[in-house]
Design a protein around this motif. Sequence first.
Motif, PDB file in Angstrom:
ATOM      1  N   ALA A  99     -38.884  42.565   8.970  1.00 41.40           N
ATOM      2  CA  ALA A  99     -39.104  43.431   7.812  1.00 41.40           C
ATOM      3  C   ALA A  99     -40.538  43.931   7.781  1.00 41.40           C
ATOM      4  O   ALA A  99     -40.797  45.097   7.474  1.00 41.40           O
ATOM      5  N   SER A 100     -41.488  43.066   8.114  1.00 40.36           N
ATOM      6  CA  SER A 100     -42.903  43.441   8.107  1.00 40.36           C
ATOM      7  C   SER A 100     -43.286  44.236   9.349  1.00 40.36           C
ATOM      8  O   SER A 100     -43.922  45.286   9.261  1.00 40.36           O
ATOM      9  N   SER A 101     -42.901  43.731  10.518  1.00 42.59           N
ATOM     10  CA  SER A 101     -43.307  44.396  11.758  1.00 42.59           C
ATOM     11  C   SER A 101     -42.613  45.746  11.930  1.00 42.59           C
ATOM     12  O   SER A 101     -43.212  46.722  12.388  1.00 42.59           O
ATOM     13  N   GLY A 102     -41.345  45.838  11.539  1.00 44.20           N
ATOM     14  CA  GLY A 102     -40.641  47.108  11.620  1.00 44.20           C
ATOM     15  C   GLY A 102     -41.157  48.114  10.611  1.00 44.20           C
ATOM     16  O   GLY A 102     -41.270  49.314  10.905  1.00 44.20           O
ATOM     17  N   VAL A 138     -35.773  50.876  13.544  1.00 44.51           N
ATOM     18  CA  VAL A 138     -36.677  50.533  14.647  1.00 44.51           C
ATOM     19  C   VAL A 138     -35.929  49.619  15.606  1.00 44.51           C
ATOM     20  O   VAL A 138     -35.347  48.613  15.196  1.00 44.51           O
ATOM     21  N   LYS A 139     -35.954  49.972  16.891  1.00 47.79           N
ATOM     22  CA  LYS A 139     -35.336  49.149  17.927  1.00 47.79           C
ATOM     23  C   LYS A 139     -36.412  48.448  18.749  1.00 47.79           C
ATOM     24  O   LYS A 139     -37.476  49.009  19.004  1.00 47.79           O
ATOM     25  N   ASN A 140     -36.126  47.234  19.159  1.00 44.82           N
ATOM     26  CA  ASN A 140     -37.007  46.471  20.057  1.00 44.82           C
ATOM     27  C   ASN A 140     -38.435  46.386  19.524  1.00 44.82           C
ATOM     28  O   ASN A 140     -39.399  46.697  20.230  1.00 44.82           O
ATOM     29  N   ILE A 141     -38.574  45.948  18.289  1.00 47.91           N
ATOM     30  CA  ILE A 141     -39.889  45.879  17.654  1.00 47.91           C
ATOM     31  C   ILE A 141     -40.831  44.999  18.475  1.00 47.91           C
ATOM     32  O   ILE A 141     -40.532  43.849  18.772  1.00 47.91           O
ATOM     33  N   GLY A 142     -41.977  45.559  18.839  1.00 49.53           N
ATOM     34  CA  GLY A 142     -42.993  44.802  19.557  1.00 49.53           C
ATOM     35  C   GLY A 142     -42.631  44.454  20.980  1.00 49.53           C
ATOM     36  O   GLY A 142     -43.295  43.628  21.607  1.00 49.53           O
TER      37      GLY A 142
END
Length: 242
Positions: free
Chosen positions: A113-116, A191-195
């Motif tokens: 939730a945060s990174s995306g 968002v796909k494949n975050i990070g």
Amino acid sequence: MKKLYVVGMGPGDHDSMTIRADRVLRECDVIVGYTVYVELAEQYYPEKEFLTTPMRRETERCRLAFSEASKGRTTAMICSGDAGVYGMAGLILEIGREYPEVSVEIVPGVTAASSGAAVLGAPLMHDFAVISLSDLLTPWETIEKRLRAAAMGDLCVCIYNPSSKKRAGYLRRACEILMEEKSPDTVCGAVKNIGREGEESQVMTLGELSGYEADMFTTVFVGNSQTMELSGAMVTPRGYRL
């Protein structure tokens, strides 16, 4: 005291792991985890012993971690994101009642939730709900109730596990439920494949989201009635200008 850590690794890239999580993994003797997460960690901690179990073997994985910790080996159970958000922290603490000699410590991480949200802009600046569409452990009827409640409250919604090969139509159905209360023009993002390698993001409307091809590595964001698209970013106003 014998020690077992439950460590949230963040979205996948080492730069997004917390300093505390990195320190714990460097100091432990054994790292236990789901095969995919172990593969992400091995390159950064090659000197450690790694133990894995496949998906749907979570209870076995927890007992494996406790078994190692009971031997006096400092052990870490790793999870993606945050260990306490759809992670292993709860199950570890439940099973931990059987291992009173082992002390458990939860090490938080950066959840999707945060990174995306950071990839998309600022979609969660106001009240929001996090809902998983996986009905493996939660009945779909309950998931529907939670989606309707979030929509009725005009909350932003962050959706985990939006789709898989066995749940190909779940995101579409979720969008239909949300559109009972939300406009089809509501600003959304995915968002796909975050990070990780292959990271990609897209801002779209709720109507468009209903036809979006998501997978288990996708995190979906549905805005509230005030969410807007600004120069390609998804932004939910906090209300300062008012």
